[in-house]
Design a protein around this motif. Structure first.
Motif, PDB file in Angstrom:
ATOM      1  N   THR A   1      45.587 -63.887 -25.415  1.00 51.58           N
ATOM      2  CA  THR A   1      46.093 -63.538 -23.910  1.00 51.58           C
ATOM      3  C   THR A   1      44.637 -62.403 -23.946  1.00 51.58           C
ATOM      4  N   GLU A   2      45.936 -61.666 -23.702  1.00 49.87           N
ATOM      5  CA  GLU A   2      45.375 -59.928 -24.128  1.00 49.87           C
ATOM      6  C   GLU A   2      43.952 -59.593 -24.905  1.00 49.87           C
ATOM      7  N   GLN A   3      43.824 -60.478 -25.153  1.00 47.35           N
ATOM      8  CA  GLN A   3      42.344 -59.515 -26.613  1.00 47.35           C
ATOM      9  C   GLN A   3      40.864 -60.754 -25.592  1.00 47.35           C
ATOM     10  N   LEU A   4      41.895 -61.569 -25.138  1.00 48.46           N
ATOM     11  CA  LEU A   4      40.442 -62.556 -24.012  1.00 48.46           C
ATOM     12  C   LEU A   4      40.436 -61.510 -23.085  1.00 48.46           C
ATOM     13  N   THR A   5      41.685 -61.096 -22.244  1.00 44.74           N
ATOM     14  CA  THR A   5      41.635 -60.304 -20.856  1.00 44.74           C
ATOM     15  C   THR A   5      40.808 -59.206 -21.253  1.00 44.74           C
ATOM     16  N   ASN A   6      41.236 -58.688 -22.477  1.00 45.80           N
ATOM     17  CA  ASN A   6      40.880 -57.145 -21.968  1.00 45.80           C
ATOM     18  C   ASN A   6      39.027 -56.728 -22.329  1.00 45.80           C
ATOM     19  N   VAL A   7      38.620 -58.222 -23.113  1.00 45.35           N
ATOM     20  CA  VAL A   7      37.449 -58.747 -23.503  1.00 45.35           C
ATOM     21  C   VAL A   7      36.934 -57.955 -21.512  1.00 45.35           C
ATOM     22  N   MET A   8      37.698 -59.307 -21.077  1.00 43.35           N
ATOM     23  CA  MET A   8      37.278 -59.166 -19.261  1.00 43.35           C
ATOM     24  C   MET A   8      37.286 -57.709 -18.767  1.00 43.35           C
ATOM     25  N   MET A   9      37.660 -57.028 -18.679  1.00 44.80           N
ATOM     26  CA  MET A   9      38.506 -56.290 -18.150  1.00 44.80           C
ATOM     27  C   MET A   9      37.901 -54.610 -18.883  1.00 44.80           C
ATOM     28  N   GLN A  10      36.971 -54.927 -20.057  1.00 44.57           N
ATOM     29  CA  GLN A  10      36.305 -53.286 -20.015  1.00 44.57           C
ATOM     30  C   GLN A  10      35.745 -52.831 -18.858  1.00 44.57           C
ATOM     31  N   GLY A  11      35.865 -51.638 -18.795  1.00 46.33           N
ATOM     32  CA  GLY A  11      35.485 -50.909 -17.736  1.00 46.33           C
ATOM     33  C   GLY A  11      35.489 -51.599 -16.628  1.00 46.33           C
ATOM     34  N   VAL A  12      36.586 -52.022 -16.721  1.00 49.29           N
ATOM     35  CA  VAL A  12      37.239 -52.043 -14.863  1.00 49.29           C
ATOM     36  C   VAL A  12      38.464 -51.979 -14.763  1.00 49.29           C
ATOM     37  N   ALA A  13      37.976 -51.078 -13.782  1.00 48.38           N
ATOM     38  CA  ALA A  13      39.323 -49.525 -13.343  1.00 48.38           C
ATOM     39  C   ALA A  13      40.418 -51.469 -12.781  1.00 48.38           C
TER      40      ALA A  13
ATOM     41  N   LYS B   1      32.960 -68.692 -28.354  1.00 51.00           N
ATOM     42  CA  LYS B   1      32.230 -67.878 -27.901  1.00 51.00           C
ATOM     43  C   LYS B   1      32.119 -67.911 -26.496  1.00 51.00           C
ATOM     44  N   GLN B   2      32.176 -69.490 -26.494  1.00 50.27           N
ATOM     45  CA  GLN B   2      31.945 -69.524 -24.904  1.00 50.27           C
ATOM     46  C   GLN B   2      33.058 -68.956 -24.248  1.00 50.27           C
ATOM     47  N   ALA B   3      34.032 -68.850 -24.342  1.00 47.74           N
ATOM     48  CA  ALA B   3      35.581 -68.209 -24.105  1.00 47.74           C
ATOM     49  C   ALA B   3      34.886 -66.182 -23.793  1.00 47.74           C
ATOM     50  N   ILE B   4      34.145 -65.726 -24.608  1.00 46.01           N
ATOM     51  CA  ILE B   4      33.716 -64.072 -24.772  1.00 46.01           C
ATOM     52  C   ILE B   4      33.054 -64.267 -23.750  1.00 46.01           C
ATOM     53  N   GLN B   5      31.929 -65.033 -24.360  1.00 46.31           N
ATOM     54  CA  GLN B   5      30.683 -65.354 -22.797  1.00 46.31           C
ATOM     55  C   GLN B   5      31.119 -65.082 -21.151  1.00 46.31           C
ATOM     56  N   GLN B   6      32.524 -66.475 -21.051  1.00 44.89           N
ATOM     57  CA  GLN B   6      33.047 -66.200 -19.794  1.00 44.89           C
ATOM     58  C   GLN B   6      33.364 -65.370 -19.543  1.00 44.89           C
ATOM     59  N   ALA B   7      34.161 -64.454 -19.885  1.00 43.53           N
ATOM     60  CA  ALA B   7      35.258 -63.440 -19.839  1.00 43.53           C
ATOM     61  C   ALA B   7      33.693 -62.059 -19.614  1.00 43.53           C
ATOM     62  N   ASN B   8      32.345 -61.957 -19.919  1.00 45.15           N
ATOM     63  CA  ASN B   8      31.796 -60.903 -19.595  1.00 45.15           C
ATOM     64  C   ASN B   8      31.068 -61.136 -18.672  1.00 45.15           C
ATOM     65  N   TYR B   9      31.155 -62.507 -18.628  1.00 51.41           N
ATOM     66  CA  TYR B   9      30.474 -63.458 -17.224  1.00 51.41           C
ATOM     67  C   TYR B   9      31.093 -61.893 -15.752  1.00 51.41           C
ATOM     68  N   TRP B  10      31.882 -62.714 -15.972  1.00 57.22           N
ATOM     69  CA  TRP B  10      33.460 -61.814 -15.262  1.00 57.22           C
ATOM     70  C   TRP B  10      34.253 -60.564 -15.123  1.00 57.22           C
ATOM     71  N   LYS B  11      33.674 -59.672 -16.810  1.00 59.58           N
ATOM     72  CA  LYS B  11      33.384 -58.527 -16.306  1.00 59.58           C
ATOM     73  C   LYS B  11      32.740 -57.803 -15.116  1.00 59.58           C
ATOM     74  N   LYS B  12      31.582 -58.308 -15.310  1.00 56.43           N
ATOM     75  CA  LYS B  12      30.348 -57.876 -13.924  1.00 56.43           C
ATOM     76  C   LYS B  12      31.372 -58.290 -12.538  1.00 56.43           C
ATOM     77  N   VAL B  13      31.513 -59.109 -12.097  1.00 61.41           N
ATOM     78  CA  VAL B  13      32.140 -59.338 -10.926  1.00 61.41           C
ATOM     79  C   VAL B  13      33.157 -58.239 -10.598  1.00 61.41           C
ATOM     80  N   PHE B  14      33.735 -58.237 -11.941  1.00 61.60           N
ATOM     81  CA  PHE B  14      34.919 -57.655 -11.280  1.00 61.60           C
ATOM     82  C   PHE B  14      34.184 -56.618 -10.861  1.00 61.60           C
ATOM     83  N   ARG B  15      33.274 -56.324 -12.272  1.00 62.11           N
ATOM     84  CA  ARG B  15      33.157 -54.540 -12.237  1.00 62.11           C
ATOM     85  C   ARG B  15      32.427 -54.156 -10.345  1.00 62.11           C
ATOM     86  N   SER B  16      32.269 -55.915 -10.084  1.00 57.90           N
ATOM     87  CA  SER B  16      30.725 -54.735  -8.562  1.00 57.90           C
ATOM     88  C   SER B  16      32.120 -54.746  -7.678  1.00 57.90           C
ATOM     89  N   PHE B  17      33.569 -55.653  -7.749  1.00 54.19           N
ATOM     90  CA  PHE B  17      34.507 -55.294  -7.051  1.00 54.19           C
ATOM     91  C   PHE B  17      34.808 -54.013  -6.303  1.00 54.19           C
TER      92      PHE B  17
END
Lengths: 180, 180, 180, 180
Positions: B16-28, B164-180
Motif C-alpha cells: 500500500t505504501e509503495q503504490l501510494t509512493n508511486v502515485m505521490m512522487q513529486g506531489v506535495a 502494471k495495471q496498478a502502476i499505470q493507474q498510480a501514474n495517471y493519478w500522479k498527474k492529476v494530483f500534480r495539477s491540483f
C-alpha cells in the motif's frame, strides 16, 4: 452444536445486543462482548523473518473460544458502513492464527457455521449490503457455511425493538438455532 | 489544495505504501502512518447523558491534520476484505467528532475531496469492491467529492510494483494530483 | 487464443464501442453487435415436461460463436446500472444452453477466459460496481477465469475518448490481449 | 395509494409469482406479467438528431400503468444474478420516457414508492445483493422512496413456499401494504 456470539458493539445494551438477545432467547450459547477483551491491531509479519510474534493481549482467549464453538454469530453495529473497529481488530488478527503452528485455523473454520447480525441507523437494509458482501468473502475464504443474517434498524438503544421486520427475522432464526 | 495521505497499513514499506509512493512522487503532501498514532476504539456515547468524553489518545492530532487538508487519500491494505483495523478505529471515532461543539466536522468534510488506494493479495480488483462501496457511503454521508481510486495486487512487500495495471493507474493519478 | 467481443450497445459507434476499439486495436478478434441478432427472452422451462424447446431466433448463431472462441469480452453500456437489455436477453438464454444435450455448455465455459468493458455516464466507476459483482457471480458459476475489466465514462458518443483513465486502461489491456 | 406489481418472470406460477401472491393477499393491487407485453429493446437516441422515435410495441401501455400507480412492486426472478431480461427491457426504455415531452417521468417517479421481490435458486440471500444495489441506484436516480425488499429461495415452482424466512417476510409486508 455449541454457539458463540461475538458482539462487536461499543456500548452496553445497544441495539445490536438487544436484537441478538431476542434471537438467542432460550438458545444455549456463549456470549462475549469484544469490548471486554483487549485486542491489539495486527502487525502483518507474514513476510518478516521469524514471522508473527506473541502479542500480550486477550486475543488468545478469544480465539480459543472461537475454536471451541461450532456456530459463530458475528453481531456488530454498522459503524461507518462496516463492522465495528472492535470487531475488525479481532478479525484482522486471524491472519496471525492462520500461521499458528499449533493448529490449523483454516481447517477448523471450515467446519464451522456462521451467522451475521447487523444493526444500523442509516438505511441498514441497503447500506449494510457491502458489509454482508465482505462477510461473504470472509466465510468463502475458509469454506465456512454461512447460515444467514438479520439486519435491524435503530439508533438510540432500544429502537431496534420497534423494527418489526427485524424482530420477526430474529424470531425466525431463534427457532432455527433452537433446533440445532 | 493541501493533500493528506492516511496510510492504514500495519507494516513498513508494504505494498500500500509503495503504490501510494508511486502515485505521490513529486506531489506535495503530508504523509501519516495511522499505526504511529494510538487510537482507542470508539465508545458510542451518542445517547448517553453528557455525551462523548475526552479520550486520552492521539486522535485529536489526526483529526487536526484532516481538518487542515483539502484532499484526503485513504490508503489501506485490504485486510479480510475491508479496511485495516487501524484505519477503521480512526474512522469510527469520527462519530465523536460529529458531536464536537468546537467545529462542524460534517460541514468541513463536505468541502474536501477524497481518494482511495487499496492493496490486496486475494483478487483485490473484485473482492475489494465492497470496500469501495463502503467508502462510497462514507463520502456520500458527508457530501465529500470522491475523486477516484486505485487498486493494486500484491502480498509480499514490493509485489505491487509488478502490477502494471496498478502502476499505470498510480501514474495517471500522479498527474492529476500534480495539477491540483 | 481466439477472442470474441460481444457488444451490448444499442447504438452505432457509441462509447462502449469506441473504448473497446481502442483496446482491440491490432488484436485479432471477432466482433459482434448483439443488436444485430434477434434474441427472444428466455422462457424458463427447466421444470416443464419436455424441457426447453427450439426457439426461432438468432441465439444459436451467437452461442456457436461463443463456443468457438477462447476469450469472451463482454462490452456493454451501463443502462440503469446494469448490462443492457440486449446483452441480458442473450445471457438469460444460457439457461437453455445449460440443458442442451448436444454439448456441455458449463464445461466449455469453464475453459474460457472473460473480460468486461463497461461505459456509463452516471459515475460509472462507482455505480458500475454492482454490475461487476454480477459478472463475478456469472463467471464463478462456470469457473470461467475473469481476466479483468475496464470502466469508461461518457454520455454523448465519443466522450469516453476524453476519459484518460479509461483510455490508459484500454491501452494496458491491448498489450495483454496482443500477448495472447 | 394504488399499487402495481410488475412481474418479470418468464413462466406462469413460478416462485416469484407465488411469493408475491402471498405478500399481496388481501391487498388491492394491479398485477401485470411483463411477459404479456411486447417490449422492444431500447435504441439509445439521446444524442441523435430528432431524438427518440415512436416504437410499435406495448411499452406505452406499461408506462401508463406505472404513471397511474403510487407504489411499484418490482418482482423478478434472479436470472444470472440480475433482473430478468424481460424486466430489463422495460426498465431500459425508461430512458426514452425521460425525454418524453408529454410528461415529466422523473418528477412523477419521484413521488412514488418502490418495493422489490427477488427469487432465486443459487444463494439468493447473498448473490441477490448486487441486484438490490442496482435497484438502489435506480430509485436514487429518481428520488423514489424504496420501502424494502423480500428475497426468496427456490428453483422448481412452489419451492419458495418452503422458504419460511421468505414467507414470513412476505407476511410482514402484507400487513404494511394493507395499511396503505
Amino acid at each position: 452444536m455449541k454457539i458463540l456470539v461475538l458482539n462487536g458493539s461499543s456500548r452496553e445494551n445497544g441495539n445490536t445486543e438487544q436484537l441478538t438477545n431476542v434471537m438467542m432467547q432460550g438458545v444455549a450459547h456463549t456470549y462475549v462482548n469484544l469490548r471486554d477483551f483487549y485486542i491489539q491491531p495486527i502487525v502483518d509479519k507474514r513476510h518478516v523473518l521469524g514471522g508473527f510474534t506473541e502479542v500480550a493481549d486477550d486475543y488468545e482467549k478469544l480465539i480459543e473460544l472461537v475454536r471451541e464453538h461450532d456456530i459463530l454469530i458475528f453481531a456488530t453495529p454498522i459503524y461507518w458502513y462496516g463492522m465495528s473497529g472492535q470487531m475488525k481488530l479481532f478479525v484482522d488478527r486471524w491472519s496471525q492464527s492462520l500461521r499458528d503452528p499449533r493448529f490449523s485455523f483454516k481447517e477448523e473454520m471450515k467446519t464451522k457455521k456462521a451467522f451475521v447480525v447487523l444493526c444500523g441507523g442509516d438505511d441498514p437494509y441497503v447500506k449494510g449490503l457491502p458489509l454482508l458482501q465482505q462477510f461473504q468473502y470472509i466465510f468463502q475464504f475458509f469454506g465456512t457455511e454461512w447460515l444467514g443474517y438479520v439486519i435491524g434498524k435503530g439508533n438510540a438503544p432500544g429502537e431496534v425493538l420497534n423494527d418489526k421486520q427485524a424482530i420477526q427475522q430474529a424470531n425466525y432464526w431463534k427457532k432455527v438455532f433452537r433446533s440445532f
